[in-house]
Motif scaffolding. Structure first.
Motif, PDB file in Angstrom:
ATOM      1  N   ALA A 278      40.706 -19.440  96.620  1.00 52.44           N
ATOM      2  CA  ALA A 278      40.098 -18.950  95.379  1.00 52.44           C
ATOM      3  C   ALA A 278      40.501 -19.831  94.204  1.00 52.44           C
TER       4      ALA A 278
ATOM      5  N   LYS B 199      35.122 -21.012  85.476  1.00 52.87           N
ATOM      6  CA  LYS B 199      35.866 -20.006  86.237  1.00 52.87           C
ATOM      7  C   LYS B 199      37.353 -20.202  85.987  1.00 52.87           C
TER       8      LYS B 199
ATOM      9  N   LEU C  63      45.349  -9.424  94.859  1.00 51.01           N
ATOM     10  CA  LEU C  63      45.191  -7.976  94.855  1.00 51.01           C
ATOM     11  C   LEU C  63      44.358  -7.489  96.037  1.00 51.01           C
TER      12      LEU C  63
ATOM     13  N   LEU D 185      42.832 -16.329  87.396  1.00 50.14           N
ATOM     14  CA  LEU D 185      42.221 -15.023  87.624  1.00 50.14           C
ATOM     15  C   LEU D 185      41.697 -14.920  89.053  1.00 50.14           C
ATOM     16  N   ALA D 186      41.093 -15.998  89.553  1.00 53.21           N
ATOM     17  CA  ALA D 186      40.597 -16.003  90.934  1.00 53.21           C
ATOM     18  C   ALA D 186      41.748 -15.794  91.916  1.00 53.21           C
TER      19      ALA D 186
ATOM     20  N   VAL E 258      44.689 -14.331  91.295  1.00 57.04           N
ATOM     21  CA  VAL E 258      45.217 -12.974  91.142  1.00 57.04           C
ATOM     22  C   VAL E 258      44.297 -11.956  91.829  1.00 57.04           C
ATOM     23  N   LEU E 259      42.987 -12.141  91.678  1.00 54.34           N
ATOM     24  CA  LEU E 259      42.048 -11.234  92.339  1.00 54.34           C
ATOM     25  C   LEU E 259      42.214 -11.290  93.856  1.00 54.34           C
ATOM     26  N   SER E 260      42.394 -12.502  94.398  1.00 56.50           N
ATOM     27  CA  SER E 260      42.603 -12.626  95.841  1.00 56.50           C
ATOM     28  C   SER E 260      43.965 -12.096  96.254  1.00 56.50           C
TER      29      SER E 260
ATOM     30  N   LEU F 159      38.486 -11.170  97.132  1.00 55.21           N
ATOM     31  CA  LEU F 159      37.898 -10.835  95.832  1.00 55.21           C
ATOM     32  C   LEU F 159      37.781 -12.062  94.930  1.00 55.21           C
ATOM     33  N   GLY F 160      38.732 -12.984  95.034  1.00 59.47           N
ATOM     34  CA  GLY F 160      38.655 -14.218  94.236  1.00 59.47           C
ATOM     35  C   GLY F 160      37.473 -15.079  94.641  1.00 59.47           C
TER      36      GLY F 160
ATOM     37  N   TYR G 263      34.464 -13.567  93.062  1.00 55.78           N
ATOM     38  CA  TYR G 263      34.475 -13.942  91.648  1.00 55.78           C
ATOM     39  C   TYR G 263      33.930 -15.359  91.458  1.00 55.78           C
TER      40      TYR G 263
END
Length: 80
Positions: free
Chosen positions: A63, A3, A14, A7-8, A10-12, A18-19, A22
């Motif tokens: 995340a 993982k 946004l 990215l985790a 950044v997703l959280s 979400l992270g 993921y």
């Protein structure tokens, strides 16, 4: 499974939670999403202005940290 912690995070950033989704922590991700929504609604009574950033920052940190833990566990299994 590897993982990407960045990215985790950044997703959280946004979308809170979400992270975690993921990272495979669907329940925690949904809980953070709901908590962020509730604290967003609480902005009408001022306390949300304090709680929303706390929940959001926790989601980003969690995340990232969880993805790193997953990667450490995956790295140990690769050699053995």
């Amino acid at each position: 499974m590897h993982k990407n912690p960045g990215l985790a995070a950044v997703l959280s950033f946004l979308v809170c939670g979400l992270g975690q989704i993921y990272n495979g922590q669907v329940g925690k991700g949904i809980a953070l999403f709901v908590a962020a929504g509730i604290t967003g609604l609480l902005c009408a009574v001022v306390i949300g202005f304090i709680l929303l950033p706390v929940v959001w920052i926790y989601g980003i940190y969690d995340a990232y940290r969880t993805a790193e833990i997953i990667n450490k566990g995956a790295g140990e299994n690769v050699g053995g």
